[in-house]
Write a protein that holds these residues in place. Sequence first.
Motif, PDB file in Angstrom:
ATOM      1  N   LEU A  45       3.293   2.917   2.060  1.00 46.69           N
ATOM      2  CA  LEU A  45       2.770   2.403   3.314  1.00 46.69           C
ATOM      3  C   LEU A  45       1.730   1.323   3.053  1.00 46.69           C
ATOM      4  N   GLU A  46       1.663   0.364   3.960  1.00 51.09           N
ATOM      5  CA  GLU A  46       0.659  -0.696   3.900  1.00 51.09           C
ATOM      6  C   GLU A  46      -0.216  -0.617   5.143  1.00 51.09           C
ATOM      7  N   ILE A  47      -1.530  -0.600   4.934  1.00 48.64           N
ATOM      8  CA  ILE A  47      -2.487  -0.595   6.041  1.00 48.64           C
ATOM      9  C   ILE A  47      -2.878  -2.045   6.301  1.00 48.64           C
ATOM     10  N   ILE A  48      -2.428  -2.574   7.416  1.00 45.57           N
ATOM     11  CA  ILE A  48      -2.678  -3.976   7.748  1.00 45.57           C
ATOM     12  C   ILE A  48      -4.091  -4.171   8.261  1.00 45.57           C
ATOM     13  N   ALA A  51     -15.146  -1.022   9.232  1.00 46.37           N
ATOM     14  CA  ALA A  51     -13.698  -0.986   9.457  1.00 46.37           C
ATOM     15  C   ALA A  51     -12.932  -1.419   8.214  1.00 46.37           C
ATOM     16  N   GLU A  52     -13.431  -2.423   7.527  1.00 43.34           N
ATOM     17  CA  GLU A  52     -12.755  -2.884   6.310  1.00 43.34           C
ATOM     18  C   GLU A  52     -12.816  -1.830   5.207  1.00 43.34           C
ATOM     19  N   ARG A  53     -13.954  -1.136   5.093  1.00 40.92           N
ATOM     20  CA  ARG A  53     -14.053  -0.072   4.096  1.00 40.92           C
ATOM     21  C   ARG A  53     -13.134   1.097   4.448  1.00 40.92           C
ATOM     22  N   ILE A  54     -12.997   1.386   5.735  1.00 42.13           N
ATOM     23  CA  ILE A  54     -12.066   2.431   6.151  1.00 42.13           C
ATOM     24  C   ILE A  54     -10.634   2.028   5.807  1.00 42.13           C
ATOM     25  N   ARG A  55     -10.290   0.756   6.049  1.00 43.74           N
ATOM     26  CA  ARG A  55      -8.941   0.281   5.732  1.00 43.74           C
ATOM     27  C   ARG A  55      -8.647   0.420   4.241  1.00 43.74           C
ATOM     28  N   GLN A  56      -9.586   0.002   3.410  1.00 41.75           N
ATOM     29  CA  GLN A  56      -9.397   0.095   1.969  1.00 41.75           C
ATOM     30  C   GLN A  56      -9.287   1.546   1.510  1.00 41.75           C
ATOM     31  N   GLU A  57     -10.084   2.416   2.116  1.00 40.14           N
ATOM     32  CA  GLU A  57     -10.036   3.840   1.757  1.00 40.14           C
ATOM     33  C   GLU A  57      -8.672   4.438   2.102  1.00 40.14           C
ATOM     34  N   ILE A  58      -8.156   4.111   3.281  1.00 42.92           N
ATOM     35  CA  ILE A  58      -6.839   4.640   3.672  1.00 42.92           C
ATOM     36  C   ILE A  58      -5.747   4.060   2.788  1.00 42.92           C
ATOM     37  N   GLN A  59      -5.831   2.759   2.498  1.00 42.18           N
ATOM     38  CA  GLN A  59      -4.804   2.116   1.677  1.00 42.18           C
ATOM     39  C   GLN A  59      -4.712   2.750   0.299  1.00 42.18           C
ATOM     40  N   CYS A  80      -5.937   9.282   7.323  1.00 34.99           N
ATOM     41  CA  CYS A  80      -6.859   8.526   8.180  1.00 34.99           C
ATOM     42  C   CYS A  80      -8.073   9.369   8.538  1.00 34.99           C
ATOM     43  N   ASP A  81      -7.842  10.642   8.854  1.00 31.60           N
ATOM     44  CA  ASP A  81      -8.956  11.551   9.151  1.00 31.60           C
ATOM     45  C   ASP A  81      -9.903  11.657   7.957  1.00 31.60           C
ATOM     46  N   SER A  82      -9.331  11.882   6.785  1.00 31.94           N
ATOM     47  CA  SER A  82     -10.140  12.054   5.580  1.00 31.94           C
ATOM     48  C   SER A  82     -10.934  10.794   5.247  1.00 31.94           C
ATOM     49  N   ALA A  83     -10.270   9.639   5.302  1.00 31.89           N
ATOM     50  CA  ALA A  83     -10.953   8.383   4.977  1.00 31.89           C
ATOM     51  C   ALA A  83     -12.058   8.084   5.977  1.00 31.89           C
ATOM     52  N   LEU A  84     -11.803   8.355   7.245  1.00 26.35           N
ATOM     53  CA  LEU A  84     -12.826   8.108   8.264  1.00 26.35           C
ATOM     54  C   LEU A  84     -14.067   8.937   8.001  1.00 26.35           C
ATOM     55  N   ARG A  85     -13.890  10.204   7.665  1.00 24.13           N
ATOM     56  CA  ARG A  85     -15.048  11.054   7.373  1.00 24.13           C
ATOM     57  C   ARG A  85     -15.792  10.586   6.135  1.00 24.13           C
ATOM     58  N   ASN A  86     -15.071  10.175   5.114  1.00 22.85           N
ATOM     59  CA  ASN A  86     -15.724   9.731   3.882  1.00 22.85           C
ATOM     60  C   ASN A  86     -16.599   8.507   4.108  1.00 22.85           C
ATOM     61  N   ILE A  87     -16.154   7.579   4.938  1.00 22.17           N
ATOM     62  CA  ILE A  87     -16.903   6.341   5.141  1.00 22.17           C
ATOM     63  C   ILE A  87     -18.036   6.536   6.144  1.00 22.17           C
ATOM     64  N   ASP A 130       6.216  14.642   2.029  1.00 19.84           N
ATOM     65  CA  ASP A 130       7.091  15.441   2.876  1.00 19.84           C
ATOM     66  C   ASP A 130       7.368  14.756   4.209  1.00 19.84           C
ATOM     67  N   ASN A 131       6.300  14.219   4.849  1.00 23.56           N
ATOM     68  CA  ASN A 131       6.435  13.535   6.133  1.00 23.56           C
ATOM     69  C   ASN A 131       5.401  12.421   6.141  1.00 23.56           C
ATOM     70  N   TYR A 132       5.850  11.175   5.985  1.00 23.38           N
ATOM     71  CA  TYR A 132       4.901  10.091   5.775  1.00 23.38           C
ATOM     72  C   TYR A 132       4.034   9.814   7.007  1.00 23.38           C
ATOM     73  N   LYS A 133       4.490  10.155   8.196  1.00 25.99           N
ATOM     74  CA  LYS A 133       3.675   9.933   9.389  1.00 25.99           C
ATOM     75  C   LYS A 133       2.534  10.942   9.477  1.00 25.99           C
ATOM     76  N   GLU A 134       2.849  12.216   9.245  1.00 24.23           N
ATOM     77  CA  GLU A 134       1.797  13.217   9.214  1.00 24.23           C
ATOM     78  C   GLU A 134       0.829  12.946   8.055  1.00 24.23           C
ATOM     79  N   TYR A 135       1.371  12.537   6.944  1.00 22.80           N
ATOM     80  CA  TYR A 135       0.538  12.224   5.778  1.00 22.80           C
ATOM     81  C   TYR A 135      -0.436  11.099   6.097  1.00 22.80           C
ATOM     82  N   LEU A 136       0.043  10.062   6.764  1.00 18.50           N
ATOM     83  CA  LEU A 136      -0.824   8.952   7.146  1.00 18.50           C
ATOM     84  C   LEU A 136      -1.922   9.415   8.093  1.00 18.50           C
ATOM     85  N   SER A 137      -1.580  10.213   9.077  1.00 16.00           N
ATOM     86  CA  SER A 137      -2.573  10.669  10.045  1.00 16.00           C
ATOM     87  C   SER A 137      -3.667  11.490   9.376  1.00 16.00           C
ATOM     88  N   LEU A 138      -3.297  12.395   8.486  1.00 19.88           N
ATOM     89  CA  LEU A 138      -4.282  13.221   7.805  1.00 19.88           C
ATOM     90  C   LEU A 138      -5.155  12.389   6.867  1.00 19.88           C
TER      91      LEU A 138
END
Length: 354
Positions: A263-266, A247-255, A207-214, A197-205
């Motif tokens: 979207l690509e997480i650089i 940080a690398e595990r967080i990046r992979q989780e978000i990707q 990121c929150d979820s992946a951060l908590r998981n890791i 629906d909104n890729y920016k809001e989707y990305l932000s949410l």
Amino acid sequence: MEGVTMTEKIYVTKKNGMRALVLNLLFLAAAIACIVFGANGLSEADRSGEGGILGAVLLVAGLAGTLFGWIPLCGLKVLKPQEALVLTLFGEYKGTIREPGFYFVNPFCSAVNPAAATKLAQSGDIQGNVSQAAMTALNGINISTGAAETGKKISLKAMTLNNGKQKINDCLGNPVEIGIAVIWRVTDTAKAVFNVDNYKEYLSLQCDSALRNIVRIYPYDVAANVDTTGDGQADEGSLRGSAEVVAERIRQEIQGKVRDAGLEIIDARITYLAYAPEIASVMLQRQQASAIIDARKMIVDGAVGMVEMALERLNEKQVVNLDEERKAAMVSNLLVVLCGNRDAQPVVNSGSLY
């Protein structure tokens, strides 16, 4: 997101925007000329009583030209480098324009970008003319409430999302505050626009979820009997000491979560890490106690080594012969001197040794 098959396709058109603009302006000029000549023809016909048909035709043609001549102007599109435009025609996805230039497309095509009004905190798409009073903050998302949308173009640049600090319990249950900065960009505009629906809001949410998981996998500091890699063996992984790995595990989780959104997480980096305020003072005392214990242990080890060396040297040089009781007293005195917090006060024995 099963069943989603939307993929990006390039809108096939030439960079003929300037030609279309010139022709359209000439057409509008001709329409205005027809109105002028038609009006003159009608006025002359009223005076002479004949020749009014040609004037009426010119006037009607001129009015029709000026009434509908602006429609082709809606098909003029200008793209700068690292911008894209997703076009739909009556609800059907027609394609994406990615190359910079001046284009003329079907004037009935409309550009689509559901995230045009969403501004990510610390992101390159924040507009400087949007006042803070007109922004509503939602964690890492700023949604414009008073400013008009600046356009439907999608930025293909690498942007930074600073999602703010979060309070999360680590694997030992200790609450920690952690913040991350995520560098990302859009790689598939069709997925970004139509799959979510909104890729920016989707990305932000996400990121929150992946951060908590890791973060829940790691302790704040190195702890015993903690497996952070999942191999069944205890290791020394921690949020404080293994920042690059975390940080690398967080990046992979978000990707993994945003791949279907195009979207690509650089990169992802931890920007803030600390114990939560309610336990920060207690944890500081524990760290201080641990440091004091380590320092005392080192002092005792050194003192014992020095006592051993002193006894060995006295025995080798045969300076004095000490029985076990005197050796114990000497060892006690040396340990008190070497391990004490303050300088020892010497006591001179002027009498007999025994």
